[in-house]
Design a protein around this motif. Structure first.
Motif, PDB file in Angstrom:
ATOM      1  N   LEU A  65      11.866  26.924  46.484  1.00  0.00           N
ATOM      2  CA  LEU A  65      12.686  26.316  47.531  1.00  0.00           C
ATOM      3  C   LEU A  65      11.946  26.284  48.859  1.00  0.00           C
ATOM      4  O   LEU A  65      11.250  27.245  49.213  1.00  0.00           O
ATOM      5  CB  LEU A  65      13.986  27.103  47.705  1.00  0.00           C
ATOM      6  CG  LEU A  65      14.868  27.279  46.464  1.00  0.00           C
ATOM      7  CD1 LEU A  65      16.115  28.078  46.821  1.00  0.00           C
ATOM      8  CD2 LEU A  65      15.242  25.940  45.858  1.00  0.00           C
ATOM      9  N   ASN A  66      12.122  25.192  49.607  1.00  0.00           N
ATOM     10  CA  ASN A  66      11.572  25.167  50.961  1.00  0.00           C
ATOM     11  C   ASN A  66      12.501  25.920  51.907  1.00  0.00           C
ATOM     12  O   ASN A  66      13.470  26.555  51.470  1.00  0.00           O
ATOM     13  CB  ASN A  66      11.322  23.719  51.423  1.00  0.00           C
ATOM     14  CG  ASN A  66      12.608  22.892  51.500  1.00  0.00           C
ATOM     15  OD1 ASN A  66      13.719  23.421  51.642  1.00  0.00           O
ATOM     16  ND2 ASN A  66      12.463  21.570  51.408  1.00  0.00           N
ATOM     17  N   ASN A  67      12.231  25.859  53.171  1.00  0.00           N
ATOM     18  CA  ASN A  67      13.009  26.646  54.138  1.00  0.00           C
ATOM     19  C   ASN A  67      14.429  26.127  54.336  1.00  0.00           C
ATOM     20  O   ASN A  67      15.234  26.767  55.013  1.00  0.00           O
ATOM     21  CB  ASN A  67      12.279  26.717  55.477  1.00  0.00           C
ATOM     22  CG  ASN A  67      10.981  27.488  55.379  1.00  0.00           C
ATOM     23  OD1 ASN A  67      10.751  28.211  54.405  1.00  0.00           O
ATOM     24  ND2 ASN A  67      10.117  27.342  56.370  1.00  0.00           N
ATOM     25  N   ASN A 123       5.516  27.166  50.736  1.00  0.00           N
ATOM     26  CA  ASN A 123       6.707  26.514  50.173  1.00  0.00           C
ATOM     27  C   ASN A 123       7.096  25.278  50.977  1.00  0.00           C
ATOM     28  O   ASN A 123       7.864  24.447  50.489  1.00  0.00           O
ATOM     29  CB  ASN A 123       7.874  27.497  50.096  1.00  0.00           C
ATOM     30  CG  ASN A 123       8.340  27.977  51.459  1.00  0.00           C
ATOM     31  OD1 ASN A 123       7.535  28.198  52.360  1.00  0.00           O
ATOM     32  ND2 ASN A 123       9.641  28.162  51.618  1.00  0.00           N
ATOM     33  N   GLN A 124       6.581  25.136  52.176  1.00  0.00           N
ATOM     34  CA  GLN A 124       6.837  23.939  52.984  1.00  0.00           C
ATOM     35  C   GLN A 124       5.808  22.848  52.701  1.00  0.00           C
ATOM     36  O   GLN A 124       5.975  21.715  53.142  1.00  0.00           O
ATOM     37  CB  GLN A 124       6.799  24.293  54.477  1.00  0.00           C
ATOM     38  CG  GLN A 124       7.983  25.132  54.953  1.00  0.00           C
ATOM     39  CD  GLN A 124       9.277  24.341  54.983  1.00  0.00           C
ATOM     40  OE1 GLN A 124      10.042  24.339  54.020  1.00  0.00           O
ATOM     41  NE2 GLN A 124       9.536  23.651  56.080  1.00  0.00           N
ATOM     42  N   GLU A 125       4.751  23.217  51.966  1.00  0.00           N
ATOM     43  CA  GLU A 125       3.652  22.274  51.709  1.00  0.00           C
ATOM     44  C   GLU A 125       3.478  22.004  50.211  1.00  0.00           C
ATOM     45  O   GLU A 125       2.382  21.714  49.742  1.00  0.00           O
ATOM     46  CB  GLU A 125       2.345  22.844  52.277  1.00  0.00           C
ATOM     47  CG  GLU A 125       2.391  23.096  53.773  1.00  0.00           C
ATOM     48  CD  GLU A 125       1.190  23.888  54.267  1.00  0.00           C
ATOM     49  OE1 GLU A 125       0.559  23.431  55.244  1.00  0.00           O
ATOM     50  OE2 GLU A 125       0.875  24.951  53.688  1.00  0.00           O
ATOM     51  N   ASP A 126       4.594  22.107  49.461  1.00  0.00           N
ATOM     52  CA  ASP A 126       4.592  21.794  48.023  1.00  0.00           C
ATOM     53  C   ASP A 126       3.629  22.671  47.226  1.00  0.00           C
ATOM     54  O   ASP A 126       2.958  22.209  46.296  1.00  0.00           O
ATOM     55  CB  ASP A 126       4.249  20.312  47.790  1.00  0.00           C
ATOM     56  CG  ASP A 126       5.289  19.382  48.378  1.00  0.00           C
ATOM     57  OD1 ASP A 126       6.482  19.609  48.129  1.00  0.00           O
ATOM     58  OD2 ASP A 126       4.912  18.442  49.103  1.00  0.00           O
ATOM     59  N   GLY A 127       3.596  23.957  47.593  1.00  0.00           N
ATOM     60  CA  GLY A 127       2.687  24.878  46.909  1.00  0.00           C
ATOM     61  C   GLY A 127       2.893  24.954  45.411  1.00  0.00           C
ATOM     62  O   GLY A 127       1.926  24.997  44.642  1.00  0.00           O
ATOM     63  N   VAL A 128       4.151  24.952  44.965  1.00  0.00           N
ATOM     64  CA  VAL A 128       4.448  25.014  43.528  1.00  0.00           C
ATOM     65  C   VAL A 128       3.980  23.742  42.833  1.00  0.00           C
ATOM     66  O   VAL A 128       3.351  23.792  41.762  1.00  0.00           O
ATOM     67  CB  VAL A 128       5.960  25.250  43.289  1.00  0.00           C
ATOM     68  CG1 VAL A 128       6.325  25.004  41.829  1.00  0.00           C
ATOM     69  CG2 VAL A 128       6.355  26.671  43.688  1.00  0.00           C
TER      70      VAL A 128
END
Length: 270
Positions: free
Chosen positions: A15-17, A255-260
């Protein structure tokens, strides 16, 4: 290496922020599923919340919740559970009360606490209005413990004073048959004996006949360490704490930069 299962933490990872799954991450997950890869949510959250996100992603895969205390299959049936010994519940609560630290605990679908905190409910129900989490406020813990059907899977203690939390952690550590971890800088979590995301992923891999080296685990906090250690490829988020980054095999973006999504694209889809 052909990876067959990806275990993904939720908060601070999937999940993002804004408590949302990005479009890029959704697409990467869908493509991985098309290749036959099991995409497994592995979260500290209550099962009901984890199931909601699993359905929103149409995962059709097992869900690990409460830091590994519960595994539900693709039909929402609980296939594994390891709850806290009821005889320990009052002792755990007494320690928190002595230190005036907020706490709540989970069963499969509900919070229990001595006080209702709207910010806590808002966090867990963000983006989940149709299937929201409820809280039962009690005055006397005995009325809760007397319920023979109740299973307590996880306690969470929240305090902005880190010294208070560390003192609490030391005291909880003196209680036999509980495990202790953390998922944010301002919390401590207590589960049953031998409960961890790593043990849950191991249990799931046994059922699915998947080897540890065929697993990717992605997380950002201390409670993710056991599954990163179990997995053939342990991935820390760019926003993860330093403890997990030091032990990870690979560090992705935040998580804000599409790490997953970037992990799935690199190790599954390329």
């Amino acid at each position: 290496m052909k990876y067959k299962l990806v275990a993904i933490d939720m908060d601070g990872t999937l999940l993002n922020n804004n408590n949302e799954v990005s479009e890029r991450t959704r697409k990467a997950i869908d493509k991985a599923k098309e290749k036959g890869v099991h995409i497994v949510i592995s979260t500290g959250r209550v099962l009901k919340s984890a199931l909601y996100y699993g359905k929103s992603l149409n995962l059709k895969a097992p869900i690990i919740a409460c830091n590994g205390a519960i595994i539900a299959d693709e039909s929402d049936n609980i296939i594994y559970k390891n709850s806290i010994d009821k005889n320990l519940i009052k002792s755990i609560i007494d320690i928190a009360k002595e230190r005036n630290i907020y706490y709540h605990f989970y069963d499969e679908s509900r919070f229990y606490s001595h006080v209702k905190v709207e910010e806590v409910l808002k966090f867990y129900n963000e983006g989940n209005k149709e299937n929201s989490i409820d809280i039962k406020v009690f005055e006397n813990i005995e009325e809760i413990i007397e319920d023979k059907d109740l299973n307590v899977y996880k306690f969470i203690f929240i305090d902005e004073n880190k010294d208070n939390l560390q003192n609490l952690r030391r005291e909880l550590g003196n209680i036999d048959n509980i495990g202790i971890s953390s998922s944010w800088a301002n919390n401590i979590e207590a589960m049953g004996c031998n409960v961890s995301k790593g043990e849950a992923v191991k249990e799931l891999c046994t059922k699915l006949n998947i080897k540890p080296e065929e697993v990717i685990a992605i997380g950002d906090s201390e409670n993710d360490l056991p599954m990163l250690r179990f997995a053939g490829l342990g991935v820390a988020m760019g926003n993860g704490n330093e403890i997990i980054k030091k032990e990870a095999d690979y560090i992705t973006d935040t998580n804000q930069e599409d790490g997953v999504a970037k992990v799935i694209e690199k190790f599954i889809l390329e």
